[in-house]
Design a protein around this motif. Sequence first.
Motif, short mmCIF file in Angstrom:
data_model
loop_
_atom_site.label_atom_id
_atom_site.label_comp_id
_atom_site.label_asym_id
_atom_site.label_seq_id
_atom_site.Cartn_x
_atom_site.Cartn_y
_atom_site.Cartn_z
N UNK A 77 13.82 -1.03 27.12
CA UNK A 77 12.35 -1.05 26.41
C UNK A 77 12.24 -2.37 25.82
N UNK A 78 10.86 -2.70 26.18
CA UNK A 78 10.37 -4.08 25.58
C UNK A 78 8.85 -3.64 25.15
N UNK A 82 4.54 -2.90 27.37
CA UNK A 82 4.11 -1.49 27.20
C UNK A 82 2.47 -1.70 27.73
N UNK A 83 2.18 -0.78 28.60
CA UNK A 83 0.89 -0.74 29.20
C UNK A 83 0.17 0.60 28.66
N UNK A 84 -0.85 0.40 27.77
CA UNK A 84 -1.39 1.57 27.13
C UNK A 84 -2.04 2.75 28.25
N UNK A 123 5.44 6.03 17.59
CA UNK A 123 7.06 5.79 17.64
C UNK A 123 7.34 6.01 19.04
N UNK A 124 8.26 5.02 19.41
CA UNK A 124 8.91 5.13 20.74
C UNK A 124 10.45 5.62 20.57
N UNK A 125 10.91 6.75 21.15
CA UNK A 125 12.18 7.03 20.82
C UNK A 125 12.94 7.34 22.37
N UNK A 133 11.70 2.05 18.63
CA UNK A 133 10.98 1.04 17.75
C UNK A 133 9.56 1.69 17.36
N UNK A 134 8.98 1.40 16.26
CA UNK A 134 7.66 1.56 15.69
C UNK A 134 6.74 0.54 15.68
#
Length: 264
Positions: A77-78, A82-84, A123-125, A133-134
């Motif tokens: 994860x980075x 991230x693409x919305x 939040x990414x879980x 990450x938040x």
Amino acid sequence: MELEFSMFKSFLDSVQSLTGEELKKAKRLLEKEGKDISDIDEIFANNNGELFELLPDGTLIRVNLYIATKEVDRYHFNINTIDKEDLFKYHIYKCKTISKMFNSGRKHRYKINNRDDGTFYYKFTDNIGNVVEINENQELNICKNCLAKYLGKKTAANDKEVNNFKLKDFHQQESNFFTEDISKLEKGEYAKPNTYTKFWNKISTQLKIKKDYTCENCGFKANSEYEKRYIHTHHINGDKQNNYEDNLKVLCIKCHSEVDYFHS
């Protein structure tokens, strides 16, 4: 019954301080982390389908609804990549997408906020729910069904229309639906919230005049314009849509606070 006004004012100040803090807390939550929503019946919508939150002081503010978490691969994860487009969309209306998602029993975590810049507390879980990450200002795209309703289209909005949409413009537009008939406001699918009609101030004032600004419980009488602020009109059965005189009672702020969450 005689009341010492200085003590009465101290009581008022302490009550106002408490309710004021609750209001500030509610606003901060909506402006930052967002408020958790787990059931469609927690969402307030007017007769046009726009989404609102009822604050502790009884006012309504426009809000956005969104799924606040996304499962990701912890080890690859980075957040900068991230693409919305790959994230869930946010909603400004109680559209068919919302109803479908809630009614299908999805376990995603929903929130509402009242930001108008298109960013959301997110939040990414990982696959077992641990936070990776938040991002306190994650950009999301608007739901195409919501946007179609806003634009007055019969078909879903296209990508160009999504990119051109400004949430701030939507939040700043007046919602005149509540000025016509507050009873049209609905909560969830079935119930309407317990809110005041647009004629409430006039109804309340007329009754206070009739009762000579005197508390019907303890007998306290307001003898000045300043003291009249401490005289309220109370709905006996709690239904703020029932404004018949047999359901109304004039009370001082102290007596009112003992029977109900009050408004002047």
